[in-house]
Every structure is written in C-alpha cells, then in structure tokens.
Design a protein around this motif. Structure first.
Motif: not given
Length: 130
Positions: A63-72, A103-111
């Motif tokens: 679900d979160i990965c899908s929402r990140i794609e929608y963010l793009r 799909g990485s939590k750490q990469n999203y936090i960095l973003f």
C-alpha cells in the motif's frame, strides 16, 4: 542513489542556488518555485512519512509503495501546472529519487529529509516570493 545521508543537504543547497541563478535565453531570471508550492510538495511527502516511520521493518508494504508511485504522479501533475515546479523537479532529480526509494523505509526517510532541506534552503536563500 542520487542522494545519501552524506550529500542530501549539500545537494539541496546546490539545487536552490542553481534555480536562484537560472536565466532564460533572453538573460532574464527564471522565477524560482514559491515557498507555498514547495511546501505543498513537502506536505504530500509528509502525509506518507508518519506511516513509513511507524513501519516495524525496513521494507515498505504494498500500500505504501503504491502511494509513493502516486506521489510521483502528483509531482508530475504539479510540474505540468507550474513551470517553476517543473524546473525544481528536474534540477533536484525528484522523480529519480522517488524511483530509488524502491520499497525501502530508509530511502523514503532520506527522500523526506531531502524535501525538507529544499524548503529550508529556499527559505534561507530567497527572502520573499516574487
């Protein structure tokens, strides 16, 4: 990765400096993205941030990965509506950085931190919106 823990602040500063100094073909300054537009992008990012941080494991759920794609998609939409947003997204490589979350939590936090740094440097180097 486009950004990492050691370079995201410097990269954000460099992006805002380049946007501040950017000129069009006639030598006129190109308007820099407004603080409110940039904060809108940050707000979209922050909506997801709280859920990502509360994930117990490093891998993000579907679900979160899908929402990140929608963010793009939303970033692209905002870029299509406003040329200054497009300049920011291109200069900051935001679409590539979003893809690299992968799909990485750490990469999203960095973003998310990168987005915060962009807002901070925008506010610091450009005193008021045009």
């Amino acid at each position: 990765m486009q950004i990492n823990d050691q370079n995201y602040v410097d990269k954000a500063e460099s992006v805002i400096q380049k946007l501040k100094d950017k000129k069009n073909t006639q030598g006129r300054s190109i308007p820099v993205v407004t603080t409110s537009k940039l904060r809108n992008l940050l707000a979209m990012t922050a909506d997801l941030y709280n859920e990502v941080v509360n994930q117990p494991e490093d891998g993000l759920n579907e679900d979160i990965c899908s929402r990140i794609e929608y963010l793009r998609v939303r970033f692209l939409y905002e870029a299509g509506r406003e040329p200054s947003v497009k300049h920011l997204i291109q200069e900051a490589d935001l679409l590539a950085v979003l893809k690299e979350i992968n799909g990485s939590k750490q990469n999203y936090i960095l973003f998310s931190r990168y987005m915060e740094a962009l807002v901070a440097f925008r506010k610091f180097y450009i005193e008021k919106d045009d």
